[in-house]
Design an enzyme around this catalytic site. Structure first.
Site, PDB file in Angstrom:
ATOM      1  N   LYS A   1     -13.265 -14.544  -7.707  1.00 34.97           N
ATOM      2  CA  LYS A   1     -13.183 -13.247  -8.386  1.00 34.97           C
ATOM      3  C   LYS A   1     -14.583 -12.667  -8.557  1.00 34.97           C
ATOM      4  CE  LYS A   1     -11.458 -11.723 -12.839  1.00 34.97           C
ATOM      5  NZ  LYS A   1     -10.236 -11.762 -13.633  1.00 34.97           N
TER       6      LYS A   1
ATOM      7  N   ASN B   1      -4.501   2.538 -13.509  1.00 35.19           N
ATOM      8  CA  ASN B   1      -3.602   1.568 -12.860  1.00 35.19           C
ATOM      9  C   ASN B   1      -2.174   2.089 -12.900  1.00 35.19           C
ATOM     10  OD1 ASN B   1      -2.684  -0.969 -11.779  1.00 35.19           O
ATOM     11  ND2 ASN B   1      -2.022  -1.548 -13.840  1.00 35.19           N
TER      12      ASN B   1
ATOM     13  N   GLY C   1       0.781  -1.252   0.000  1.00 33.24           N
ATOM     14  CA  GLY C   1       0.000   0.000   0.000  1.00 33.24           C
ATOM     15  C   GLY C   1       0.802   1.286   0.000  1.00 33.24           C
ATOM     16  N   SER C   2       2.077   1.233  -0.458  1.00 31.98           N
ATOM     17  CA  SER C   2       2.840   2.489  -0.421  1.00 31.98           C
ATOM     18  C   SER C   2       2.293   3.497  -1.446  1.00 31.98           C
ATOM     19  CB  SER C   2       4.334   2.238  -0.639  1.00 31.98           C
ATOM     20  OG  SER C   2       4.586   1.801  -1.946  1.00 31.98           O
ATOM     21  N   ASN C   3       1.745   3.025  -2.548  1.00 31.29           N
ATOM     22  CA  ASN C   3       1.119   3.964  -3.501  1.00 31.29           C
ATOM     23  C   ASN C   3      -0.176   4.532  -2.944  1.00 31.29           C
ATOM     24  OD1 ASN C   3       2.535   4.338  -6.192  1.00 31.29           O
ATOM     25  ND2 ASN C   3       2.716   2.125  -5.891  1.00 31.29           N
TER      26      ASN C   3
ATOM     27  N   HIS D   1       1.760   0.822 -13.071  1.00 30.52           N
ATOM     28  CA  HIS D   1       2.508  -0.376 -13.462  1.00 30.52           C
ATOM     29  C   HIS D   1       4.011  -0.083 -13.414  1.00 30.52           C
ATOM     30  CE1 HIS D   1       3.012  -4.274 -15.375  1.00 30.52           C
ATOM     31  NE2 HIS D   1       3.920  -3.704 -16.149  1.00 30.52           N
TER      32      HIS D   1
ATOM     33  N   MET E   1      -3.349  -6.772  -7.495  1.00 30.05           N
ATOM     34  CA  MET E   1      -2.750  -7.819  -8.305  1.00 30.05           C
ATOM     35  C   MET E   1      -3.743  -8.758  -8.991  1.00 30.05           C
ATOM     36  SD  MET E   1       0.141  -6.588  -7.965  1.00 30.05           S
ATOM     37  CE  MET E   1       1.305  -7.654  -8.789  1.00 30.05           C
ATOM     38  N   ARG E   2      -5.038  -8.413  -8.944  1.00 25.30           N
ATOM     39  CA  ARG E   2      -6.045  -9.212  -9.631  1.00 25.30           C
ATOM     40  C   ARG E   2      -6.362  -8.571 -10.982  1.00 25.30           C
ATOM     41  NH1 ARG E   2     -10.540 -12.408  -6.607  1.00 25.30           N
ATOM     42  NH2 ARG E   2      -9.393 -12.367  -4.667  1.00 25.30           N
TER      43      ARG E   2
HETATM   44  C1  GAR Z   1       4.009  -1.281  -7.202  1.00 23.90           C
HETATM   45  O1  GAR Z   1       5.320  -1.335  -7.672  1.00 23.90           O
HETATM   46  C2  GAR Z   1       3.017  -1.310  -8.358  1.00 23.90           C
HETATM   47  O2  GAR Z   1       3.456  -0.617  -9.478  1.00 23.90           O
HETATM   48  C3  GAR Z   1       2.938  -2.788  -8.635  1.00 23.90           C
HETATM   49  O3  GAR Z   1       2.948  -3.403  -7.371  1.00 23.90           O
HETATM   50  C4  GAR Z   1       3.655  -2.568  -6.445  1.00 23.90           C
HETATM   51  C5  GAR Z   1       2.741  -2.308  -5.280  1.00 23.90           C
HETATM   52  O4  GAR Z   1       3.360  -1.570  -4.285  1.00 23.90           O
HETATM   53  N1  GAR Z   1       1.771  -3.111  -9.384  1.00 23.90           N
HETATM   54  C6  GAR Z   1       1.714  -4.084 -10.280  1.00 23.90           C
HETATM   55  O5  GAR Z   1       2.641  -4.800 -10.524  1.00 23.90           O
HETATM   56  C7  GAR Z   1       0.366  -4.233 -10.942  1.00 23.90           C
HETATM   57  N2  GAR Z   1       0.440  -5.177 -11.992  1.00 23.90           N
HETATM   58  P1  GAR Z   1       2.512  -0.862  -3.137  1.00 23.90           P
HETATM   59  O6  GAR Z   1       1.506  -1.908  -2.615  1.00 23.90           O
HETATM   60  O7  GAR Z   1       3.522  -0.496  -2.086  1.00 23.90           O
HETATM   61  O8  GAR Z   1       1.826   0.312  -3.740  1.00 23.90           O
END
Ligand code: GAR
Length: 192
Positions: A68, A110, A18-20, A112, A93-94
């Site tokens: 799902k 999203n 969840g850092s984003n 990526h 990630m789903r």
């Molecule tokens: C992030 O690097 C994001 O870009 C990636 O997962 C990580 C989640 O980090 N997302 C994907 O790969 C989506 N296909 P976070 O939980 O700390 O935000």
């Protein structure tokens, strides 16, 4: 959608750290931010990121369902009930079904961890290092039924040095992710 009629009502889907989400919450709290986050949903029980929602008193749900179909049905109900205008996937990630995307009908964004269209899917940093790429980066794009293929809204590059490892590259890209997700939302809203 109307342009700038108050702050846009956002929901965030997460699966883990969840850092984003944390960076989006931080942006949403700025006085001049264009968004308010009304809902956070995790498809993973015990997702660490859900704490950020709790700490900021944002409505949050952690679904345990492996199905799902069930996850999407419950989430759709919550998105509608909370009148969510934009759904942001942040480390979610789903893969959302075509049916969900149609039924939600508002934009889905999203983040990526690669310079799309390069390296759709998983293990982006491993692939970039293995291919001795000179650059990697992060992309914010619209979500469509085709994985990691919707319109690109914002991208930022990072340089890959010979000394970089998968871990060091992940760290560098993540830092850029936190910086550009809010910027991408502002850009997206300005172009509506
Ligand atoms: C992030 O690097 C994001 O870009 C990636 O997962 C990580 C989640 O980090 N997302 C994907 O790969 C989506 N296909 P976070 O939980 O700390 O935000």
């Amino acid at each position: 959608m109307e342009k700038f009629l108050g702050k846009k009502n956002i929901a965030v889907f997460i699966s883990g750290r969840g850092s984003n989400l944390k960076s989006l919450i931080k942006y949403s709290k700025k006085k001049n931010s264009l968004i308010k986050i009304s809902l956070v949903i995790s498809d993973t029980p015990l997702a660490k990121g859900i704490e950020y929602a709790k700490n900021s008193k944002i409505k949050n749900y952690c679904f345990k369902s492996k199905s799902k179909l069930k996850f999407e049905k419950k989430s759709l109900e919550l998105l509608k009930k909370n009148k969510v205008e934009i759904l942001c996937l942040a480390g979610f990630m789903r893969i959302l079904s075509e049916d969900f995307i149609k039924k939600f009908s508002n934009p889905i964004l999203n983040i990526h961890p690669s310079l799309l269209p390069k390296y759709k899917g998983l293990n982006t940093h491993t692939r970039a290092i293995k291919n001795r790429d000179k650059y990697s980066g992060a992309t914010i794009h619209r979500v469509t039924k085709k994985l990691d293929s919707g319109e690109i809204i914002y991208q930022k590059k990072v340089k890959i040095f010979k000394s970089d490892t998968v871990n060091s590259l992940e760290k560098k890209v993540l830092k850029v992710e936190h910086e550009i997700y809010p910027k991408a939302i502002v850009k997206f809203l300005s172009n509506l």
